[in-house]
Motif scaffolding. Structure first.
Motif, PDB file in Angstrom:
ATOM      1  N   ILE A 136      40.728   4.351 -17.937  1.00  0.00           N
ATOM      2  CA  ILE A 136      40.004   3.229 -17.939  1.00  0.00           C
ATOM      3  C   ILE A 136      39.941   2.766 -16.339  1.00  0.00           C
ATOM      4  O   ILE A 136      40.630   3.044 -15.720  1.00  0.00           O
ATOM      5  N   THR A 167      34.599  -1.163 -18.243  1.00  0.00           N
ATOM      6  CA  THR A 167      34.048  -0.209 -18.864  1.00  0.00           C
ATOM      7  C   THR A 167      32.907   0.622 -17.794  1.00  0.00           C
ATOM      8  O   THR A 167      32.537   0.026 -16.797  1.00  0.00           O
ATOM      9  N   GLN A 169      35.039   3.452 -20.435  1.00  0.00           N
ATOM     10  CA  GLN A 169      36.628   3.850 -20.803  1.00  0.00           C
ATOM     11  C   GLN A 169      36.316   5.421 -21.481  1.00  0.00           C
ATOM     12  O   GLN A 169      35.324   5.739 -22.039  1.00  0.00           O
TER      13      GLN A 169
END
Length: 393
Positions: A136, A167, A169
């Motif tokens: 992430i 994001t 991710q």
């Protein structure tokens, strides 16, 4: 990432989540369709992922109205239905990849974060190739954090061990499939949380401030600054005016709604004087002629036509230019009927036609103190002003 590394890497797909409605941002339409720097917020992410050499597949997860507004997708992309919750949306997108092997790499991204950069994507894919199961992007927390109960600030929270999660991710497809299968209805705000519940580590990479999320109305200004779009727009103002004669035994249409009255307005279309003035105001701001140029009364196809079609056409012309309607102000001049009781309904109808918040629609009414043709109840007039944001010429 080098060409040799990319050529040996597993396939990469993007799950682009665009099912949000934008209620906290005050949008009446989905926030991912709001205009940013001349194009919808959603299109920023689509264009960034489509331009990345490593990505060969994409799934846009969206509601029917967003799908209709986006139109044709980049090559290799498809649609999936948005679910009631985020996990259902991701699950619907994963079903579109049923023919992909577990070693594929998947990026899950929120369309409300338009500032996707190739550098962040490359960092995420690189750590997956180096053995991570999930990754992430994060940013440090720059502000002092405190516990808070109501309006009272409490103890300071140590921010050294905290980070802001963004994001896209990244996951190996098999990992993401296992995480969602194991969730069993449990909720989570992102997919990394589901992976951690499997007992698997999630690696953090450097994020990017440009991945700021559109949540509240003020976030649009923040994103405009981060993405360098403020200088790309200009303000344009247009004015419209129209008048129609009152005649007996005709329905009265004003502002897109039918009002019970002894007389209606005479005209080639439904003679909605308010929507005609608004249409001319928007066309004027675009320097795009007037309503008669686009819908000439000599053309029989417009006989009795509903005027909301004209106003929607003008709004579409704004969108086609990459602009947005900031505000419209309408004044209806009539001795009778009284417009006041109908103002809320007129505002809501105009906002619906223009696909803008009701807060951006002003409707006023006045009389001419029984002077002139409106004062004698021979007709009704309307004047309007429209304010647009348009790309710089």
């Amino acid at each position: 990432m080098s060409e040799s590394a990319l050529s040996s890497a597993p396939r990469v797909a993007v799950l682009l989540l665009a099912g949000g409605r934008g209620t906290r941002a005050g949008y009446e339409t989905p926030k991912q369709l709001a205009m940013l720097g001349g194009k919808p917020v959603l299109r920023w992410s689509l264009d960034a992922f489509a331009a990345h050499d490593a990505i060969s597949r994409g799934v846009l997860v969206a509601s029917d109205d967003v799908v209709a507004a986006v139109g044709e997708l980049p090559e290799g992309w498809s649609y999936a239905a948005a679910g009631a919750e985020r996990q259902q949306s991701v699950g619907n997108a994963l079903a579109c990849l049923s023919d992909w092997d577990d070693d594929a790499m998947i990026l899950v991204h929120d369309a409300a974060r338009p500032g996707v950069t190739a550098a962040v994507v490359d960092r995420l894919l690189a750590v997956l190739q180096n053995g991570a199961k999930a990754a992430i992007p994060t940013l440090p927390v720059p502000d002092t954090l405190v516990e808070q109960a109501g309006n009272e600030a409490g103890e300071v929270v140590d921010r050294a061990a905290l980070a802001r999660v963004q994001t896209p991710q990244a996951f190996h497809l098999g990992t993401l499939r296992r995480a969602h299968a194991a969730a069993a209805g449990a909720t989570a705000t992102d997919d990394a949380q589901l992976v951690r519940r499997l007992g698997l580590p999630v690696q953090a990479v450097a994020g990017d401030a440009r991945l700021h999320k559109l949540t509240y109305a003020e976030d649009m200004d923040i994103l405009s600054g981060l993405l360098g779009t403020k200088a790309m727009t200009r303000t344009a103002v247009g004015m419209g005016y129209d008048v129609h004669r009152l005649v007996a035994d005709k329905p009265l249409w004003i502002g897109g709604i039918e009002i019970a009255h002894s007389h209606g307005l005479e005209g080639h279309s439904d003679a909605d004087v308010a929507l005609h003035a608004l249409t001319d105001a928007i066309l004027g701001a675009l320097a795009d002629g007037d309503i008669g140029d686009h819908f000439p009364p000599s053309d029989p196809q417009w006989r009795g036509a509903a005027s909301h079609r004209f106003l929607a056409f003008a709004a579409d012309r704004v969108a086609a230019r990459g602009g947005r309607i900031e505000h419209v102000d309408l004044t209806i001049i009539a001795e009778a009927p009284k417009i006041g009781p109908h103002r809320p309904a007129i505002r809501e109808r105009i906002a619906e036609i223009l696909a803008i918040p009701v807060a951006k629609v002003s409707v006023k009414a006045t009389t001419t103190e029984r002077l002139g043709f409106t004062g004698r109840r021979e007709g009704i007039a309307a004047q309007a002003v429209a304010t647009l944001q348009l790309p710089e010429i």
